[in-house]
Design an enzyme around this catalytic site. Structure first.
Site, PDB file in Angstrom:
ATOM      1  N   HIS A  13       0.719  -0.484   0.017  1.00 40.41           N
ATOM      2  CA  HIS A  13       0.090  -0.483   0.058  1.00 40.41           C
ATOM      3  C   HIS A  13       0.913   1.876   0.066  1.00 40.41           C
ATOM      4  CE1 HIS A  13      -2.961  -2.989   1.936  1.00 40.41           C
ATOM      5  NE2 HIS A  13      -3.603  -2.285   0.669  1.00 40.41           N
ATOM      6  N   LYS A  37     -17.639  -6.306   5.941  1.00 37.93           N
ATOM      7  CA  LYS A  37     -16.039  -6.750   6.653  1.00 37.93           C
ATOM      8  C   LYS A  37     -15.906  -6.592   7.450  1.00 37.93           C
ATOM      9  CE  LYS A  37     -12.989  -5.958   2.791  1.00 37.93           C
ATOM     10  NZ  LYS A  37     -12.129  -5.977   1.862  1.00 37.93           N
ATOM     11  N   ARG A  86      -1.979  -5.849  -8.575  1.00 44.84           N
ATOM     12  CA  ARG A  86      -0.922  -7.027  -8.204  1.00 44.84           C
ATOM     13  C   ARG A  86      -0.632  -7.835  -9.667  1.00 44.84           C
ATOM     14  NH1 ARG A  86      -3.509  -8.070  -2.212  1.00 44.84           N
ATOM     15  NH2 ARG A  86      -5.443  -8.323  -4.115  1.00 44.84           N
ATOM     16  N   SER A 123      -3.364  -7.159   2.735  1.00 47.74           N
ATOM     17  CA  SER A 123      -3.560  -7.194   4.597  1.00 47.74           C
ATOM     18  C   SER A 123      -3.956  -8.343   5.350  1.00 47.74           C
ATOM     19  CB  SER A 123      -4.180  -6.540   4.449  1.00 47.74           C
ATOM     20  OG  SER A 123      -4.367  -4.848   4.173  1.00 47.74           O
TER      21      SER A 123
HETATM   22  O1  PNS Z   1      -8.677  -2.931   0.447  1.00 44.19           O
HETATM   23  P1  PNS Z   1      -9.924  -2.935  -0.722  1.00 44.19           P
HETATM   24  O2  PNS Z   1     -10.721  -4.276   0.776  1.00 44.19           O
HETATM   25  O3  PNS Z   1      -9.523  -4.281  -2.014  1.00 44.19           O
HETATM   26  O4  PNS Z   1     -10.587  -2.368  -1.100  1.00 44.19           O
HETATM   27  C1  PNS Z   1     -12.235  -1.781  -2.072  1.00 44.19           C
HETATM   28  C2  PNS Z   1     -12.902  -0.633  -1.952  1.00 44.19           C
HETATM   29  C3  PNS Z   1     -12.829   0.232  -0.522  1.00 44.19           C
HETATM   30  C4  PNS Z   1     -11.899   0.195  -2.032  1.00 44.19           C
HETATM   31  C5  PNS Z   1     -13.985  -1.132  -2.270  1.00 44.19           C
HETATM   32  O5  PNS Z   1     -14.188  -1.739  -1.943  1.00 44.19           O
HETATM   33  C6  PNS Z   1     -14.698   0.615  -2.717  1.00 44.19           C
HETATM   34  O6  PNS Z   1     -14.511   1.310  -3.425  1.00 44.19           O
HETATM   35  N1  PNS Z   1     -15.932   0.627  -1.685  1.00 44.19           N
HETATM   36  C7  PNS Z   1     -16.428   1.811  -1.721  1.00 44.19           C
HETATM   37  C8  PNS Z   1     -18.127   1.484  -2.562  1.00 44.19           C
HETATM   38  C9  PNS Z   1     -17.776   1.560  -3.619  1.00 44.19           C
HETATM   39  O7  PNS Z   1     -17.846   2.579  -3.824  1.00 44.19           O
HETATM   40  N2  PNS Z   1     -17.897   0.666  -3.901  1.00 44.19           N
HETATM   41  C10 PNS Z   1     -18.101   0.601  -5.689  1.00 44.19           C
HETATM   42  C11 PNS Z   1     -19.666   0.364  -6.609  1.00 44.19           C
HETATM   43  S1  PNS Z   1     -20.110  -0.963  -5.629  1.00 44.19           S
END
Ligand code: PNS
Length: 156
Positions: A13, A37, A86, A123
């Site tokens: 990150h 989560k 990744r 993570s």
């Molecule tokens: O670190 P992560 O858990 O892979 O991050 C995922 C994240 C937080 C970037 C993604 O889940 C997100 O954008 N969540 C916010 C809700 C949203 O806008 N979702 C996309 C449309 S369904």
């Protein structure tokens, strides 16, 4: 915008955040809150760790958000989301999110290939290895590593 759960932030990150910070005048690193989560760290702790590991970067702001990522971006005049890629296995999901977010709002996404050394790093794997006593010190900033040890000890 560098969004994520950051539960907790890893060296992977930090690498993406540093590279975003070198490309843009200002970068918001936002902890996105997803109640479905089961996170190990509170949002405030995740933000505190992000502050600690980005102290050396003058153009970073840490925030949190409960809602659609693009709503935060639109409300704050943010035009670009930066995410790390990744491996090919990340690509389907990231492409879908990028297309959806663009269709919803016009906010674009730039995918930064992670350094090969971090391609297996997440993570989730860090937490799993640490839970069973494995050494993850080389995968995390020192302050995050110490907090992870403390948090797992609290939960035992
Ligand atoms: O670190 P992560 O858990 O892979 O991050 C995922 C994240 C937080 C970037 C993604 O889940 C997100 O954008 N969540 C916010 C809700 C949203 O806008 N979702 C996309 C449309 S369904």
């Amino acid at each position: 915008m560098c969004p994520g759960s950051y539960d907790p932030a890893t060296n992977g990150h930090v690498d993406i955040i540093e590279r975003a910070a070198s490309q843009f005048d200002e970068v918001v690193v936002a902890v996105l809150i997803n109640k479905t989560k089961n996170c190990l760290f509170e949002v405030s702790d995740r933000m505190a760790m992000l502050k600690e590991v980005t102290e050396h970067l003058p153009n970073i702001c840490i925030d949190s958000w409960h809602g659609l990522l693009v709503d935060y971006c639109t409300a704050n005049g943010i035009a670009t989301i930066v995410k790390g890629l990744r491996a090919v296995s990340d690509f389907d999901y990231e492409l879908q999110m990028a297309q959806l977010n663009y269709q919803l709002s016009g906010v674009d996404t730039m995918l930064l290939p992670s350094k090969p050394y971090y391609s297996y790093l997440s993570s989730s794997v860090v937490k799993e290895v640490a839970t069973y006593g494995g050494d993850v010190g080389h995968l995390l900033p020192p302050t995050v590593h110490q907090r992870l040890i403390n948090r797992l000890a609290e939960r035992r």
